[in-house]
Design a protein around this motif. Structure first.
Motif, short mmCIF file in Angstrom:
data_model
loop_
_atom_site.label_atom_id
_atom_site.label_comp_id
_atom_site.label_asym_id
_atom_site.label_seq_id
_atom_site.Cartn_x
_atom_site.Cartn_y
_atom_site.Cartn_z
N LEU A 112 0.83 -1.21 0.00
CA LEU A 112 0.00 0.00 0.00
C LEU A 112 0.86 1.25 0.00
O LEU A 112 0.60 2.21 -0.75
N VAL A 113 1.90 1.25 0.82
CA VAL A 113 2.77 2.42 0.89
C VAL A 113 3.46 2.65 -0.45
O VAL A 113 3.58 3.80 -0.92
N SER A 114 3.88 1.59 -1.11
CA SER A 114 4.55 1.74 -2.40
C SER A 114 3.61 2.35 -3.44
O SER A 114 4.04 3.13 -4.31
N ARG A 115 2.32 2.03 -3.36
CA ARG A 115 1.36 2.61 -4.29
C ARG A 115 1.02 4.04 -3.92
O ARG A 115 0.77 4.88 -4.80
N LEU A 116 1.00 4.33 -2.62
CA LEU A 116 0.73 5.71 -2.20
C LEU A 116 1.89 6.65 -2.54
O LEU A 116 1.67 7.85 -2.77
N THR A 117 3.08 6.11 -2.55
CA THR A 117 4.22 6.97 -2.93
C THR A 117 4.08 7.44 -4.37
O THR A 117 4.56 8.55 -4.71
N VAL A 119 1.27 8.32 -5.72
CA VAL A 119 0.38 9.47 -5.60
C VAL A 119 1.16 10.69 -5.14
O VAL A 119 1.01 11.81 -5.66
N ARG A 120 2.03 10.48 -4.16
CA ARG A 120 2.83 11.60 -3.65
C ARG A 120 3.74 12.16 -4.75
O ARG A 120 3.88 13.38 -4.88
N ASP A 121 4.34 11.25 -5.50
CA ASP A 121 5.23 11.70 -6.57
C ASP A 121 4.47 12.56 -7.58
O ASP A 121 4.98 13.58 -8.08
N ASN A 122 3.24 12.18 -7.88
CA ASN A 122 2.44 12.98 -8.82
C ASN A 122 2.13 14.35 -8.25
O ASN A 122 2.14 15.37 -8.97
N LEU A 123 1.84 14.41 -6.93
CA LEU A 123 1.58 15.70 -6.29
C LEU A 123 2.82 16.58 -6.30
O LEU A 123 2.74 17.80 -6.55
N VAL A 124 3.96 15.97 -6.04
CA VAL A 124 5.21 16.72 -6.07
C VAL A 124 5.48 17.29 -7.46
O VAL A 124 5.86 18.45 -7.63
N GLU A 144 -7.26 10.37 -9.69
CA GLU A 144 -7.63 9.11 -10.33
C GLU A 144 -6.72 7.97 -9.86
O GLU A 144 -7.18 6.85 -9.60
N THR A 145 -5.44 8.29 -9.76
CA THR A 145 -4.50 7.27 -9.26
C THR A 145 -4.84 6.87 -7.83
O THR A 145 -4.84 5.69 -7.47
#
Length: 213
Positions: A112-117, A119-124, A144-145
């Motif tokens: 889960l954390v690997s998939r949430l990262t 999302v974070r990368d896209n926000l960054v 969407e991600t």
């Protein structure tokens, strides 16, 4: 007195013995004392033999009972030993199962954390754009991600449409407001909720219609 009288001699008296007297008293066909004694001894011998036989049978039964008791005791010891082994095996199984669950939970968390990262990368990346750049498309793509990650975790958004009936299990009423929606129905979603695998983990916060304006 004549000579015949003087010379007459008296015959000696016959002395009867005890055996002859006993023999003479018994009627023909009746048992004698010796017969009765012999019969008594025979009956006594039979009773003694019967008692000895019963004693032997009792001793055999006692031996059998003792053997069964020993066998039962051995069986009880065996069952107790098996029970102890079973309990030990069950405890070991519980420990192994708990360890597997912890490992699976850790792997699930890592996934889960690997998939949430992502999302974070896209926000960054969206924030790294120029200030004048339109970041809305990037934010929409990130959302969407994020929604895809939640769906993969069997998480659904609770967002009732205005006019729907209030579900106390899934909706938290914040206040009643004037609305053109039917009285007692959802007027507006103040904050969406979430449920995972059919279990509400966060109720949606809604306002409720107070009737027609």
């Amino acid at each position: 007195m004549s000579d015949d009288a003087g010379t007459e001699q008296e015959e000696p008296e016959t002395v009867e013995t005890g055996d002859e007297s006993a023999g003479s008293d018994a009627e023909p066909g009746e048992p004698t004392l010796a017969d009765e004694v012999a019969e008594h001894d025979e009956n006594l011998a039979d009773r003694v033999a019967a008692l000895e036989e019963r004693a032997a049978d009792a001793a055999d039964r006692a031996d059998e009972a003792e053997a069964r008791a020993e066998e039962a005791e051995e069986r009880a010891d065996e069952l107790e030993s098996n029970l102890a082994r079973t309990k030990a095996d069950f405890q070991n199984y519980k420990k192994r199962a708990k360890k597997r669950q912890e490992q699976q939970r850790e792997r699930a968390t890592e996934d889960l954390v690997s998939r949430l990262t992502e999302v974070r990368d896209n926000l960054v990346r969206a924030l790294d754009q120029d200030e004048d750049a339109d970041i809305r498309p990037g934010v929409e793509s990130t959302l969407e991600t994020f929604d895809r990650v939640l769906a993969e975790e069997n998480v659904e958004v609770i967002a009732p449409e205005p006019g729907e009936d209030v579900d106390p299990e899934r909706h938290e009423v914040m206040m009643r407001v004037d609305s053109d929606r039917p009285d007692g129905t959802v007027a507006e979603v103040y904050k969406p909720g979430y449920e995972m695998a059919g279990k509400v983990i966060e109720a949606a916060q809604v306002t409720v219609s107070d009737g027609d304006e």
